[in-house]
Design a protein around this motif. Structure first.
Motif, PDB file in Angstrom:
ATOM      1  N   GLY A   1      82.021  90.499  -1.454  1.00  0.00           N
ATOM      2  CA  GLY A   1      82.054  91.621  -2.380  1.00  0.00           C
ATOM      3  C   GLY A   1      81.300  91.440  -3.671  1.00  0.00           C
ATOM      4  O   GLY A   1      81.198  92.378  -4.458  1.00  0.00           O
ATOM      5  N   ALA A   2      80.748  90.241  -3.894  1.00  0.00           N
ATOM      6  CA  ALA A   2      80.010  90.030  -5.143  1.00  0.00           C
ATOM      7  C   ALA A   2      78.965  88.928  -4.970  1.00  0.00           C
ATOM      8  O   ALA A   2      79.221  87.909  -4.322  1.00  0.00           O
ATOM      9  N   ALA A   3      77.798  89.150  -5.554  1.00  0.00           N
ATOM     10  CA  ALA A   3      76.765  88.118  -5.653  1.00  0.00           C
ATOM     11  C   ALA A   3      76.710  87.651  -7.101  1.00  0.00           C
ATOM     12  O   ALA A   3      76.882  88.454  -8.026  1.00  0.00           O
ATOM     13  N   THR A   4      76.505  86.349  -7.303  1.00  0.00           N
ATOM     14  CA  THR A   4      76.392  85.810  -8.657  1.00  0.00           C
ATOM     15  C   THR A   4      75.033  85.153  -8.836  1.00  0.00           C
ATOM     16  O   THR A   4      74.361  84.809  -7.854  1.00  0.00           O
ATOM     17  N   ASN A   5      74.640  84.952 -10.074  1.00  0.00           N
ATOM     18  CA  ASN A   5      73.314  84.366 -10.323  1.00  0.00           C
ATOM     19  C   ASN A   5      73.247  82.884  -9.973  1.00  0.00           C
ATOM     20  O   ASN A   5      72.158  82.320  -9.851  1.00  0.00           O
ATOM     21  N   THR A   6      74.409  82.242  -9.794  1.00  0.00           N
ATOM     22  CA  THR A   6      74.440  80.833  -9.401  1.00  0.00           C
ATOM     23  C   THR A   6      74.872  80.656  -7.948  1.00  0.00           C
ATOM     24  O   THR A   6      74.905  79.528  -7.451  1.00  0.00           O
ATOM     25  N   ASP A   7      75.247  81.721  -7.284  1.00  0.00           N
ATOM     26  CA  ASP A   7      75.745  81.724  -5.906  1.00  0.00           C
ATOM     27  C   ASP A   7      77.101  81.037  -5.771  1.00  0.00           C
ATOM     28  O   ASP A   7      77.509  80.680  -4.667  1.00  0.00           O
ATOM     29  N   ASP A   8      77.792  80.865  -6.904  1.00  0.00           N
ATOM     30  CA  ASP A   8      79.162  80.360  -6.874  1.00  0.00           C
ATOM     31  C   ASP A   8      79.979  81.069  -7.946  1.00  0.00           C
ATOM     32  O   ASP A   8      79.468  81.938  -8.669  1.00  0.00           O
ATOM     33  N   ALA A   9      81.235  80.683  -8.074  1.00  0.00           N
ATOM     34  CA  ALA A   9      82.137  81.382  -8.985  1.00  0.00           C
ATOM     35  C   ALA A   9      81.865  81.082 -10.452  1.00  0.00           C
ATOM     36  O   ALA A   9      82.429  81.750 -11.339  1.00  0.00           O
ATOM     37  N   GLU A  10      81.013  80.098 -10.742  1.00  0.00           N
ATOM     38  CA  GLU A  10      80.703  79.735 -12.123  1.00  0.00           C
ATOM     39  C   GLU A  10      79.702  80.691 -12.760  1.00  0.00           C
ATOM     40  O   GLU A  10      79.571  80.725 -13.984  1.00  0.00           O
ATOM     41  N   GLY A  11      78.992  81.458 -11.939  1.00  0.00           N
ATOM     42  CA  GLY A  11      77.934  82.302 -12.465  1.00  0.00           C
ATOM     43  C   GLY A  11      78.370  83.709 -12.822  1.00  0.00           C
ATOM     44  O   GLY A  11      79.545  84.087 -12.677  1.00  0.00           O
ATOM     45  N   GLU A  12      77.404  84.499 -13.280  1.00  0.00           N
ATOM     46  CA  GLU A  12      77.642  85.890 -13.640  1.00  0.00           C
ATOM     47  C   GLU A  12      77.463  86.784 -12.411  1.00  0.00           C
ATOM     48  O   GLU A  12      76.532  86.584 -11.620  1.00  0.00           O
ATOM     49  N   VAL A  13      78.342  87.745 -12.257  1.00  0.00           N
ATOM     50  CA  VAL A  13      78.221  88.699 -11.160  1.00  0.00           C
ATOM     51  C   VAL A  13      77.015  89.599 -11.420  1.00  0.00           C
ATOM     52  O   VAL A  13      76.893  90.204 -12.489  1.00  0.00           O
ATOM     53  N   ILE A  14      76.118  89.675 -10.445  1.00  0.00           N
ATOM     54  CA  ILE A  14      74.889  90.456 -10.611  1.00  0.00           C
ATOM     55  C   ILE A  14      74.835  91.665  -9.676  1.00  0.00           C
ATOM     56  O   ILE A  14      73.990  92.544  -9.842  1.00  0.00           O
ATOM     57  N   GLU A  15      75.767  91.709  -8.698  1.00  0.00           N
ATOM     58  CA  GLU A  15      75.788  92.823  -7.766  1.00  0.00           C
ATOM     59  C   GLU A  15      77.132  92.817  -7.050  1.00  0.00           C
ATOM     60  O   GLU A  15      77.701  91.750  -6.797  1.00  0.00           O
ATOM     61  N   THR A  16      77.655  93.994  -6.745  1.00  0.00           N
ATOM     62  CA  THR A  16      78.943  94.091  -6.056  1.00  0.00           C
ATOM     63  C   THR A  16      78.839  95.012  -4.843  1.00  0.00           C
ATOM     64  O   THR A  16      77.898  95.800  -4.708  1.00  0.00           O
ATOM     65  N   SER A  17      79.837  94.886  -3.959  1.00  0.00           N
ATOM     66  CA  SER A  17      79.897  95.708  -2.756  1.00  0.00           C
ATOM     67  C   SER A  17      81.361  95.948  -2.388  1.00  0.00           C
ATOM     68  O   SER A  17      82.203  95.047  -2.548  1.00  0.00           O
TER      69      SER A  17
END
Length: 303
Positions: A82-98
């Motif tokens: 449901g979410a992509a982040t700029n680091t591809d893990d939970a430490e990063g910022e969410v950049i897109e959601t679904s």
């Protein structure tokens, strides 16, 4: 005149069950301090928030690090959909959601695309070098990081648990250079739901597994004691995936001087294959087998 490094001449492997938080380098430094060792290194970086097996080499065992780094490894990891982040893990910022969520069958059907010889683009926040700079440094500085795809062998990728609709637990066995975060990112894209890693644990690496691992707190508790020394695995443990050959005292001397020498026990070893040699149970060298002889590439000074 070269500065002499302080510490003990101690060689072997300590398998650490790394906790979330410290970097792999910080764990190595802690182990080196605990043993008062002259030299230490590790066989394969884990991200700070990742846990699990970190094999730390001391002394002469650092010469065997490449053979563990090149070996197969296995990871258990949790993906959040449901979410992509700029680091591809939970430490990063969410950049897109679904709002989309995959079914178990859809996940299992998609996994086959990530097994075998694949091409993988490492995460932008990774230690990959681009024109001499680490990708994560460029990404933190706001640069538009473009990383070329790299070949990766994935032996197995399995769905092992589905705690809820938003998460899935996977297990992957792969070769050198695999990024679990990239698998989660790309799998989420293929499934049309997006995804990123929320937990990651390495469960084995080459000849090492978590059954022999020691908690980092335990390492600190036993620091600079005989009890800690007793937990050290032999140098040759890091060569466990290579065939072992044997030699006499004269060959041992030649090999340690960097010269080819006669060896025995090579009946099942192919010409040109990498193997290691022992003399009376003590590792002597590792190198290329040349039909009755070994051409050493690394030699061990122990005892």
């Amino acid at each position: 005149m070269a500065r002499r490094r302080k510490g003990r001449d101690i060689s072997g492997w300590l398998v650490v069950d790394k906790p979330a938080g410290p970097t792999s380098t910080a764990v190595v430094n802690k182990v080196r301090w605990a043993f008062q060792a002259k030299k230490a290194g590790h066989a394969g970086t884990l991200d700070p928030e990742a846990t699990g097996l970190l094999a730390v080499a001391l002394g002469e065992a650092t010469k065997t690090v490449p053979y563990v780094t090149d070996a197969m490894k296995a990871y258990e990891f949790t993906v959040r959909w449901g979410a992509a982040t700029n680091t591809d893990d939970a430490e990063g910022e969410v950049i897109e959601t679904s709002d989309s969520r995959p079914s178990d069958d859809e996940i299992k059907a998609a996994l086959g695309q990530f097994v075998g010889d694949i091409e993988q683009v490492p995460p932008k926040f990774s230690a990959v070098k681009i024109d001499g700079e680490r990708a994560y440094k460029l990404a933190r500085d706001g640069a538009d990081v473009e990383i070329a795809a790299r070949p990766l062998w994935v032996e197995e990728l399995l769905l092992v648990d589905r705690p809820d609709a938003d998460t899935a637990v996977l297990e992957m066995t792969c070769g050198k250079g695999g990024y679990v975060r990239a698998i989660a990112r790309d799998l989420g894209r293929v499934l049309g739901c997006l995804g990123h890693v929320v937990t990651l644990r390495r469960i084995w690496s080459g000849p090492f597994d978590l059954e022999t691992a020691v908690a980092l707190d335990r390492v600190e508790e036993l620091a600079q004691t005989p009890e800690l020394d007793a937990l050290l695995l032999p140098l040759e443990t890091g060569l466990g995936d290579l065939p072992e050959l044997h030699c006499g005292v004269e060959s041992a001397t030649r090999l340690r001087n960097g010269n080819p020498a006669e060896v025995t026990g090579g009946g099942d070893v192919e010409f040109g294959e990498t193997a290691w040699v022992s003399h009376q149970g003590t590792p002597v060298a590792v190198g290329e087998y040349r039909g009755g002889k070994l051409q050493p590439s690394r030699v061990f000074v122990t005892g």
